[in-house]
Design an enzyme around this catalytic site. Structure first.
Site, PDB file in Angstrom:
ATOM      1  N   LYS A  47       0.809  -1.191   0.000  1.00 46.93           N
ATOM      2  CA  LYS A  47       0.000   0.000   0.000  1.00 46.93           C
ATOM      3  C   LYS A  47       0.854   1.258   0.000  1.00 46.93           C
ATOM      4  CE  LYS A  47      -2.146  -2.097   3.482  1.00 46.93           C
ATOM      5  NZ  LYS A  47      -2.901  -2.383   4.713  1.00 46.93           N
ATOM      6  N   GLY A  48       2.093   1.124   0.478  1.00 40.80           N
ATOM      7  CA  GLY A  48       2.919   2.299   0.755  1.00 40.80           C
ATOM      8  C   GLY A  48       3.167   3.216  -0.427  1.00 40.80           C
ATOM      9  N   ASP A 106      14.693  -0.918   1.163  1.00 36.68           N
ATOM     10  CA  ASP A 106      15.488  -1.085   2.378  1.00 36.68           C
ATOM     11  C   ASP A 106      16.536  -2.164   2.097  1.00 36.68           C
ATOM     12  OD1 ASP A 106      16.338  -1.103   5.013  1.00 36.68           O
ATOM     13  OD2 ASP A 106      14.598  -2.141   5.794  1.00 36.68           O
ATOM     14  N   LYS A 134      17.491   3.259   0.937  1.00 33.37           N
ATOM     15  CA  LYS A 134      18.455   3.254   2.048  1.00 33.37           C
ATOM     16  C   LYS A 134      19.682   2.462   1.606  1.00 33.37           C
ATOM     17  CE  LYS A 134      14.849   2.951   5.651  1.00 33.37           C
ATOM     18  NZ  LYS A 134      14.264   2.079   6.707  1.00 33.37           N
ATOM     19  N   PHE A 155      14.164   4.465  10.459  1.00 30.90           N
ATOM     20  CA  PHE A 155      12.819   4.036  10.099  1.00 30.90           C
ATOM     21  C   PHE A 155      11.947   5.261   9.853  1.00 30.90           C
ATOM     22  CE2 PHE A 155       8.499   2.571  10.646  1.00 30.90           C
ATOM     23  CZ  PHE A 155       8.514   1.378   9.936  1.00 30.90           C
ATOM     24  N   ASP A 162       4.203   3.589   6.596  1.00 33.42           N
ATOM     25  CA  ASP A 162       3.510   3.399   7.868  1.00 33.42           C
ATOM     26  C   ASP A 162       4.380   2.747   8.919  1.00 33.42           C
ATOM     27  OD1 ASP A 162       3.518   0.813   6.432  1.00 33.42           O
ATOM     28  OD2 ASP A 162       2.326   0.137   8.148  1.00 33.42           O
TER      29      ASP A 162
HETATM   30  P1  IMP Z   1      12.920  -4.476   1.816  1.00 32.90           P
HETATM   31  O1  IMP Z   1      12.394  -5.754   1.255  1.00 32.90           O
HETATM   32  O2  IMP Z   1      13.803  -4.695   3.004  1.00 32.90           O
HETATM   33  O3  IMP Z   1      13.599  -3.607   0.770  1.00 32.90           O
HETATM   34  O4  IMP Z   1      11.688  -3.700   2.387  1.00 32.90           O
HETATM   35  C1  IMP Z   1      10.897  -2.964   1.565  1.00 32.90           C
HETATM   36  C2  IMP Z   1       9.521  -2.729   2.142  1.00 32.90           C
HETATM   37  O5  IMP Z   1       9.551  -2.605   3.569  1.00 32.90           O
HETATM   38  C3  IMP Z   1       9.044  -1.412   1.608  1.00 32.90           C
HETATM   39  O6  IMP Z   1       8.297  -1.585   0.433  1.00 32.90           O
HETATM   40  C4  IMP Z   1       8.233  -0.852   2.751  1.00 32.90           C
HETATM   41  O7  IMP Z   1       6.893  -1.280   2.639  1.00 32.90           O
HETATM   42  C5  IMP Z   1       8.851  -1.449   3.982  1.00 32.90           C
HETATM   43  N1  IMP Z   1       9.825  -0.483   4.601  1.00 32.90           N
HETATM   44  C6  IMP Z   1      11.166  -0.470   4.492  1.00 32.90           C
HETATM   45  N2  IMP Z   1      11.714   0.543   5.189  1.00 32.90           N
HETATM   46  C7  IMP Z   1      10.679   1.199   5.758  1.00 32.90           C
HETATM   47  C8  IMP Z   1      10.597   2.369   6.595  1.00 32.90           C
HETATM   48  O8  IMP Z   1      11.587   3.038   6.961  1.00 32.90           O
HETATM   49  N3  IMP Z   1       9.341   2.749   6.969  1.00 32.90           N
HETATM   50  C9  IMP Z   1       8.212   2.074   6.581  1.00 32.90           C
HETATM   51  N4  IMP Z   1       8.240   0.986   5.807  1.00 32.90           N
HETATM   52  C10 IMP Z   1       9.462   0.544   5.388  1.00 32.90           C
HETATM   53 MG    MG Z   2       6.295  -1.362   0.282  1.00 33.47          MG
END
Ligand code: IMP
Ligand code: MG
Length: 186
Positions: A47-48, A106, A134, A155, A162
């Site tokens: 949803k983000g 992330d 990041k 974060f 969210d």
């Molecule tokens: P990844 O798979 O570790 O790259 O995580 C990506 C997903 O985690 C993103 O699409 C976000 O939905 C969530 N996410 C990563 N970092 C944050 C943050 O700082 N705040 C909120 N959601 C995050």
């Molecule tokens: Mg996401």
């Protein structure tokens, strides 16, 4: 400084609405030039990325279509579980120019999985547009073609992001202020 609270957590504003708008205009202008005659299909990761996607797509203002998919990797935690399940996969991407729209990269695990699934459907091209990245947290190497901001490992919430489903409605982006939150708890 503007702050926002979710239970015992205190978040401080790090990117205001105007700064976000400017960065989106910059990346949208690049997309508009590079995809003017390509009728791309934007794949919005729910949803983000909804908020970012709406602003980016309108700002690009070129003929296009749009699909959604959802991926969950966080649950209610602040660290990525490393596991990703795609509840829905857009299959209308064969021979199309695809741009995946993410809110934040992330570890990169979520995006890597999404890209692998989409690649199976043989798009004509496949790129990523993300609001935030990041770099110090990346565990996989991904080409983030359109990226509005590179940020530290904090974060973040706001503008679609969210914490336990709270904070998406904020117009600015806020970072968890760990020191302040610890004080509040103690
Ligand atoms: P990844 O798979 O570790 O790259 O995580 C990506 C997903 O985690 C993103 O699409 C976000 O939905 C969530 N996410 C990563 N970092 C944050 C943050 O700082 N705040 C909120 N959601 C995050
Ligand atoms: Mg996401």
């Amino acid at each position: 400084m503007k702050t926002y609270r979710i239970e015992d957590k205190v978040f401080s504003e790090v990117l205001d609405a105007e700064t976000i708008r400017e960065a989106i205009r910059r990346e949208a202008a690049r997309i508009a030039v590079e995809y003017a005659d390509r009728n791309p299909v934007f794949i919005v990761v729910l949803k983000g990325a909804m908020f970012f996607a709406i602003d980016l797509i309108r700002e690009a203002g070129i003929p296009c279509s749009m699909e959604v998919l959802s991926a969950k990797s966080y649950g209610n935690a602040m660290q990525s579980s490393g596991e990703v399940s795609l509840s829905q996969v857009a299959t209308h991407v064969g021979d199309r120019h695809v741009i995946v729209i993410e809110d934040i990269v992330d570890t990169g695990n979520t995006l890597q999985k999404i890209l692998a699934v989409l690649a199976e459907h043989k798009p004509a091209s496949l790129r990523v547009a993300t609001l935030l990245s990041k770099p110090s947290m990346h565990k996989v190497k991904l080409d983030l073609h359109y990226c509005c901001f590179e940020i530290g490992p904090e974060f973040l919430i706001g503008y679609g992001l969210d914490f336990a489903e709270q904070g998406r409605e904020l117009q600015s982006i806020y970072a968890l202020n760990a020191a302040l939150s610890a004080e509040q708890v103690g």
